[in-house]
Design a protein around this motif. Structure first.
Motif, short mmCIF file in Angstrom:
data_model
loop_
_atom_site.label_atom_id
_atom_site.label_comp_id
_atom_site.label_asym_id
_atom_site.label_seq_id
_atom_site.Cartn_x
_atom_site.Cartn_y
_atom_site.Cartn_z
N GLY A 69 -13.30 -19.03 9.33
CA GLY A 69 -12.34 -18.98 10.42
C GLY A 69 -10.97 -19.52 10.06
N TYR A 70 -10.90 -20.37 9.05
CA TYR A 70 -9.62 -20.94 8.64
C TYR A 70 -8.70 -19.88 8.03
N LEU A 71 -9.24 -18.71 7.70
CA LEU A 71 -8.41 -17.68 7.08
C LEU A 71 -7.31 -17.17 8.01
N HIS A 72 -7.50 -17.32 9.33
CA HIS A 72 -6.43 -16.89 10.23
C HIS A 72 -5.19 -17.75 10.02
N MET A 73 -5.37 -19.02 9.64
CA MET A 73 -4.21 -19.88 9.38
C MET A 73 -3.49 -19.44 8.12
N GLN A 74 -4.24 -19.01 7.11
CA GLN A 74 -3.63 -18.52 5.88
C GLN A 74 -2.78 -17.28 6.16
N PRO A 92 5.01 -9.21 14.64
CA PRO A 92 3.68 -8.64 14.42
C PRO A 92 3.60 -7.83 13.12
N GLY A 93 4.71 -7.20 12.70
CA GLY A 93 4.71 -6.45 11.45
C GLY A 93 4.48 -7.34 10.24
N HIS A 94 5.10 -8.52 10.23
CA HIS A 94 4.88 -9.46 9.12
C HIS A 94 3.42 -9.90 9.10
N LEU A 95 2.87 -10.16 10.29
CA LEU A 95 1.47 -10.58 10.38
C LEU A 95 0.55 -9.46 9.91
N LEU A 96 0.85 -8.23 10.27
CA LEU A 96 0.01 -7.10 9.87
C LEU A 96 0.00 -6.94 8.35
N VAL A 97 1.15 -7.06 7.72
CA VAL A 97 1.21 -6.96 6.26
C VAL A 97 0.39 -8.10 5.64
N ALA A 98 0.53 -9.31 6.18
CA ALA A 98 -0.22 -10.45 5.66
C ALA A 98 -1.73 -10.23 5.80
N LEU A 99 -2.16 -9.69 6.93
CA LEU A 99 -3.59 -9.44 7.14
C LEU A 99 -4.13 -8.43 6.14
N ILE A 100 -3.37 -7.39 5.91
CA ILE A 100 -3.82 -6.36 4.96
C ILE A 100 -3.82 -6.91 3.54
N ASP A 101 -2.78 -7.66 3.19
CA ASP A 101 -2.70 -8.22 1.84
C ASP A 101 -3.74 -9.31 1.62
N GLN A 102 -4.16 -9.97 2.69
CA GLN A 102 -5.22 -10.97 2.58
C GLN A 102 -6.50 -10.28 2.11
N ILE A 129 9.83 -3.39 9.44
CA ILE A 129 10.50 -4.69 9.36
C ILE A 129 11.67 -4.67 8.38
N GLY A 130 11.96 -3.51 7.81
CA GLY A 130 13.10 -3.38 6.92
C GLY A 130 12.83 -3.79 5.49
N ALA A 131 11.55 -3.86 5.11
CA ALA A 131 11.20 -4.19 3.73
C ALA A 131 10.93 -2.89 2.97
N ALA A 132 10.93 -2.98 1.66
CA ALA A 132 10.64 -1.81 0.83
C ALA A 132 9.20 -1.37 1.05
N PRO A 133 8.97 -0.07 1.21
CA PRO A 133 7.60 0.40 1.44
C PRO A 133 6.67 0.15 0.27
N ASP A 134 7.23 -0.11 -0.91
CA ASP A 134 6.40 -0.40 -2.08
C ASP A 134 6.42 -1.89 -2.43
N GLU A 135 6.71 -2.72 -1.44
CA GLU A 135 6.70 -4.18 -1.61
C GLU A 135 5.37 -4.59 -2.25
N PRO A 136 5.43 -5.41 -3.32
CA PRO A 136 4.16 -5.84 -3.92
C PRO A 136 3.35 -6.67 -2.93
N PRO A 137 2.06 -6.76 -3.14
CA PRO A 137 1.22 -7.56 -2.24
C PRO A 137 1.76 -8.99 -2.12
N LEU A 138 1.68 -9.51 -0.92
CA LEU A 138 2.15 -10.87 -0.67
C LEU A 138 1.23 -11.88 -1.35
N ARG A 139 1.84 -12.95 -1.83
CA ARG A 139 1.05 -14.04 -2.41
C ARG A 139 0.61 -14.93 -1.28
#
Length: 146
Positions: A69-74, A92-102, A129-139
């Motif tokens: 459950g702690y993964l939601h905080m990450q 929500p767009g930033h969160l969606l990218v983070a969820l997918i990259d997680q 959100i105005g980021a490049a569509p080929d943005e590398p996966p988030l760390r």
């Protein structure tokens, strides 16, 4: 004191927690997908499909697992860091990218079961959100299990 309307990012998280509570589960990253999908804006639209079952139905069927459950905080920390790096308030767009990259099996599996291509959803969110569509996966920051 009147309850002020929160920003879309906070509302998406609140809806995710409320949904988890409604189905008798602790909040996990997969619940944030429903929180995002049931809002407004491009991130929400990218999660809507005419496929059956719906994302809400798929996520509800996951039940309460022993998943961390702690993964939601990450995911939240990653989303806010990503937004800050872009000089934007979290959305929500930033969160969606983070969820997918997680890349949790629950999130990816729920998207696929609902007829959604995770990489297409990610690209749509990045463009919105105005980021490049080929943005590398988030760390993602390291987490310590509770």
């Amino acid at each position: 004191m009147a309850d002020e309307q929160a920003d879309p990012y906070t509302e998406a998280i609140r809806r995710g927690f409320n949904f988890a509570h409604q189905i008798g589960s602790g909040c996990r990253p997969v619940h944030f997908l429903v929180g995002i999908a049931e809002g407004d804006g491009p991130a929400a639209r990218s999660l809507r499909t005419d496929a059956d079952p719906s994302l809400r139905t798929v996520v509800a069927a996951t039940g309460d697992t022993d998943a961390a459950g702690y993964l939601h905080m990450q995911a939240q920390e990653t989303a806010t860091s990503f937004a800050a790096a872009l000089g934007q308030p979290p959305s929500p767009g930033h969160l969606l990218v983070a969820l997918i990259d997680q890349g949790t099996a629950e999130v990816v599996g729920a998207l696929l079961q609902a007829g959604l291509d995770p990489q297409r959803v990610r690209r749509t969110a990045l463009i919105a959100i105005g980021a490049a569509p080929d943005e590398p996966p988030l760390r993602l920051p390291a987490v310590t299990p509770a």
